[in-house]
Structure formats: structure tokens, C-alpha cells
Motif scaffolding. Structure first.
Motif, mmCIF file in Angstrom:
data_model
loop_
_atom_site.group_PDB
_atom_site.id
_atom_site.type_symbol
_atom_site.label_atom_id
_atom_site.label_comp_id
_atom_site.label_asym_id
_atom_site.label_seq_id
_atom_site.Cartn_x
_atom_site.Cartn_y
_atom_site.Cartn_z
ATOM 1 N N ALA A 113 0.859 -1.186 0.000
ATOM 2 C CA ALA A 113 0.000 0.000 0.000
ATOM 3 C C ALA A 113 0.894 1.234 0.000
ATOM 4 O O ALA A 113 1.947 1.250 0.649
ATOM 5 N N VAL A 114 0.480 2.256 -0.745
ATOM 6 C CA VAL A 114 1.262 3.491 -0.818
ATOM 7 C C VAL A 114 0.334 4.681 -0.627
ATOM 8 O O VAL A 114 -0.825 4.669 -1.059
ATOM 9 N N TYR A 115 0.870 5.722 0.038
ATOM 10 C CA TYR A 115 0.116 6.955 0.219
ATOM 11 C C TYR A 115 0.885 8.110 -0.402
ATOM 12 O O TYR A 115 1.982 8.464 0.043
ATOM 13 N N GLU A 116 0.336 8.655 -1.450
ATOM 14 C CA GLU A 116 0.793 9.871 -2.103
ATOM 15 C C GLU A 116 2.293 9.949 -2.408
ATOM 16 O O GLU A 116 2.993 10.836 -1.933
ATOM 17 N N PRO A 117 2.807 9.019 -3.214
ATOM 18 C CA PRO A 117 4.155 9.235 -3.742
ATOM 19 C C PRO A 117 4.159 10.543 -4.541
ATOM 20 O O PRO A 117 3.207 10.809 -5.282
ATOM 21 N N PRO A 118 5.188 11.380 -4.407
ATOM 22 C CA PRO A 118 5.148 12.736 -4.976
ATOM 23 C C PRO A 118 5.502 12.790 -6.463
ATOM 24 O O PRO A 118 6.434 13.477 -6.881
ATOM 25 N N PHE A 119 4.742 12.080 -7.270
ATOM 26 C CA PHE A 119 4.992 12.044 -8.698
ATOM 27 C C PHE A 119 4.304 13.227 -9.384
ATOM 28 O O PHE A 119 3.131 13.502 -9.131
ATOM 29 N N VAL A 120 5.040 13.905 -10.242
ATOM 30 C CA VAL A 120 4.500 15.024 -11.025
ATOM 31 C C VAL A 120 4.315 14.520 -12.446
ATOM 32 O O VAL A 120 5.298 14.304 -13.170
ATOM 33 N N VAL A 210 -1.800 -3.951 -5.060
ATOM 34 C CA VAL A 210 -1.297 -2.670 -4.572
ATOM 35 C C VAL A 210 -2.479 -1.737 -4.329
ATOM 36 O O VAL A 210 -3.363 -1.626 -5.182
ATOM 37 N N LEU A 211 -2.476 -1.084 -3.180
ATOM 38 C CA LEU A 211 -3.479 -0.073 -2.867
ATOM 39 C C LEU A 211 -2.831 1.301 -2.950
ATOM 40 O O LEU A 211 -1.861 1.582 -2.241
ATOM 41 N N CYS A 212 -3.334 2.147 -3.837
ATOM 42 C CA CYS A 212 -2.821 3.504 -4.031
ATOM 43 C C CYS A 212 -3.814 4.480 -3.408
ATOM 44 O O CYS A 212 -4.963 4.553 -3.842
ATOM 45 N N VAL A 213 -3.366 5.230 -2.405
ATOM 46 C CA VAL A 213 -4.267 6.065 -1.621
ATOM 47 C C VAL A 213 -3.827 7.517 -1.682
ATOM 48 O O VAL A 213 -2.625 7.823 -1.649
ATOM 49 N N ASP A 214 -4.804 8.422 -1.756
ATOM 50 C CA ASP A 214 -4.521 9.847 -1.630
ATOM 51 C C ASP A 214 -5.574 10.501 -0.749
ATOM 52 O O ASP A 214 -6.541 9.856 -0.318
ATOM 53 N N GLY A 215 -5.375 11.787 -0.453
ATOM 54 C CA GLY A 215 -6.311 12.541 0.356
ATOM 55 C C GLY A 215 -7.165 13.451 -0.501
ATOM 56 O O GLY A 215 -6.671 14.058 -1.462
ATOM 57 N N GLY A 243 -11.385 14.482 2.911
ATOM 58 C CA GLY A 243 -10.960 15.421 3.936
ATOM 59 C C GLY A 243 -9.506 15.342 4.331
ATOM 60 O O GLY A 243 -9.028 16.171 5.124
ATOM 61 N N GLN A 244 -8.758 14.377 3.797
ATOM 62 C CA GLN A 244 -7.358 14.210 4.192
ATOM 63 C C GLN A 244 -6.418 14.957 3.253
ATOM 64 O O GLN A 244 -6.745 15.222 2.088
ATOM 65 N N THR A 245 -5.253 15.292 3.766
ATOM 66 C CA THR A 245 -4.197 15.954 3.016
ATOM 67 C C THR A 245 -2.963 15.055 3.002
ATOM 68 O O THR A 245 -3.025 13.898 3.430
ATOM 69 N N THR A 251 -5.881 7.831 12.099
ATOM 70 C CA THR A 251 -7.209 7.252 12.348
ATOM 71 C C THR A 251 -8.024 7.120 11.062
ATOM 72 O O THR A 251 -8.944 6.298 10.991
ATOM 73 N N ALA A 252 -7.697 7.916 10.057
ATOM 74 C CA ALA A 252 -8.383 7.806 8.767
ATOM 75 C C ALA A 252 -7.739 6.746 7.878
ATOM 76 O O ALA A 252 -8.436 6.042 7.128
ATOM 77 N N LEU A 253 -6.429 6.627 7.944
ATOM 78 C CA LEU A 253 -5.705 5.715 7.060
ATOM 79 C C LEU A 253 -5.691 4.276 7.560
ATOM 80 O O LEU A 253 -5.805 3.333 6.767
ATOM 81 N N ALA A 254 -5.554 4.087 8.866
ATOM 82 C CA ALA A 254 -5.380 2.741 9.416
ATOM 83 C C ALA A 254 -6.512 1.779 9.050
ATOM 84 O O ALA A 254 -6.238 0.632 8.657
#
Length: 263
Positions: A113-120, A210-215, A243-245, A251-254
Motif C-alpha cells: 500500500a502506498v500513500y501519495e508518492p510525490p509524482f508530477v 497494490v493499494l494507491c491512496v490519496d487525500g 478530507g485528508q491531506t 485514524t483515517a488511514l489505518a
């Protein structure tokens, strides 16, 4: 604290908590145990997993061995996976997400699982200049750690100069400067995926789920990168946390990670 030894002799310090399937959490830039969003996340997940948090090389209580290569950081994760018994779930946040992707190419990782890799990946923000890594290295060689952190925050992360000016008077700025020498590591990990060009199918070996997550409140450029990643991976799903950044609440991601890893 426990520690293990990577292939090149670098000591990697880690903490283990909880019980259940092994799960390794990978930090982003300038984060380490005691100064990381993964600390709170580990507490939320420890009821369901044996959670491993660690100091990436050159940070916290881990040592460092030059010259740096991304492969050495993958070997660090391999050493941790060996400590877990030989197989582990993997989660990475920000540039740590990019590192986790690299690790999943070759390590025994059943799910990632990944949270917001900074890819442009488009024009929704300015691309990172091609000479940015060289200028970052030069600032560090000159001992200008504050300048390096400012460059990372403005050019790498895309924050405004005014925001960074406020950050420089905050107490945590000193912590950031202490690990500024590792910023080139994160630049190397993210690689050429901040050029403003669409992501190529760069991880064909990563065929695991793979779980790709963003806010939902993160910048468009960051969300576009996550959505693009989910499309180019062979077996991925895309999830947005309302609502996430980029500073995501544990508590939101877990709960989302729990459902994905145990589902």
C-alpha cells in the motif's frame, strides 16, 4: 530499540510492536522514528499486525554507508523483512511510497500500500527542474543545510516561499536540518517521476495487489500522480480518503490499510 544489519554493513534501527502478520512501514523524506506520521499509524495498526517502523539509513539511530544507491535502501528493507521471518506486508508514504515500490520489485511482499508518492505527471504544477539534484548536492557540500531544506520544500514539494519562511522560524526546522543530508536519497528514490510527463509502466515486476491512496484535500498534482500510478501498475486499486491531506491522520488511514491487507 532493535537493530539489524544491511548487506553493506549499515545498522538499521527498528521498533516492533503488536501481533499478527508482519507489516513494515517506510517513511518519507526527513522522517524517522519519533518524528514521523508512521509512529501514530503503527499504534493504530498494532492490534492487527506486527508492525515494524525503522530509521532509514542516515537518520535517527541508523548508521550510513556510502556511496548511496537506491538499491542499498532496498537491501535495508530486505534486512528488515528477514527479521520478520522472511515475508512482510509493506506500506510507504510520500517518497517512502516510491521506495516501497522499488522494494516490491524483488522482495517477498504479498501486498503493498502506498500513500501519495510525490509524482508530477502533468502540468498541474511546475515540474522539478532537471538540475535540482545537482544544486541540492552543492548546497549540502557547502554545509548549507537550511538552504537544502528550503530547496526541497519549494522545488521538490511545491510549497510557497512564504510558507517555507514561516516554517524556518518553527522549532521543528532544526530537526529538518539535522537530516538534510538524506534529501538526495529521496530525490534518487523518486527518480525521474517528477518531470511533468505521464508515468511509464516502470514497475512491471510489481504484480502483487497494490493499494494507491490519496487525500481528498491534497493538491491536484499529487492526486493526479496517485491516480496515474494505479493505472500503470498491473494489479492496483485507487482509493481517496475524504478530507485528508498529505499530512494524513492515522485514524483515517489505518482502517483502510487494515481492510486491504487482511481482506
Amino acid at each position: 530499540m532493535s537493530s539489524t544489519v544491511s548487506a553493506d554493513g549499515t545498522k538499521i534501527a527498528y521498533t516492533r510492536a503488536g501481533s499478527g502478520p508482519a507489516l513494515v512501514l517506510v517513511d518519507g523524506a526527513m522522517c524517522y522514528r519519533g518524528s514521523s506520521p508512521n509512529d501514530a499509524l503503527a499504534k493504530e495498526l498494532a492490534a492487527h499486525f506486527t508492525v515494524y517502523t525503522y530509521d532509514r539509513r542516515g537518520r535517527g539511530e541508523s548508521t550510513d554507508t556510502g556511496p548511496y544507491t537506491v538499491e542499498r535502501e532496498v537491501e535495508d528493507i530486505a534486512a528488515l523483512v528477514k527479521e520478520t521471518g522472511g515475508e512482510a506486508l509493506l506500506f510507504g508514504i510520500s517518497s517512502g511510497a516510491a521506495l516501497a515500490l522499488e522494494a516490491a520489485r524483488s522482495l517477498p511482499v504479498p501486498k503493498l500500500a502506498v500513500y501519495e508518492p510525490p509524482f508530477v505527471v502533468d502540468g498541474s504544477r511546475s515540474r522539478v527542474a532537471a538540475d535540482y539534484p545537482a544544486r541540492l548536492d552543492e548546497a549540502l557540500k557547502e554545509g548549507k543545510r537550511g538552504k537544502a531544506v528550503k530547496m526541497f520544500m519549494t522545488e521538490g514539494v511545491g510549497l510557497s516561499g512564504g510558507t517555507v519562511a514561516l516554517m524556518r522560524i518553527m522549532p521543528f526546522w532544526a530537526k529538518l536540518k539535522r537530516v538534510a543530508h538524506t534529501l538526495p536519497y529521496d530525490t534518487a528514490v523518486v527518480g525521474g517521476h517528477q518531470s511533468g510527463e505521464p508515468l511509464p509502466p516502470a514497475w512491471p515486476e510489481v504484480k502483487i495487489p497494490v493499494l494507491c491512496v490519496d487525500g481528498g484535500r491534497s493538491p491536484d498534482w499529487m492526486r493526479n500522480g496517485v491516480a496515474s500510478l494505479a493505472k500503470v501498475l498491473p494489479s492496483a486499486e485507487y482509493r481517496t480518503l475524504p478530507g485528508q491531506t498529505h499530512i494524513v491522520k492515522a485514524t483515517a488511514l489505518a482502517p483502510v490499510l487494515k481492510d486491504f491487507f487482511l481482506g
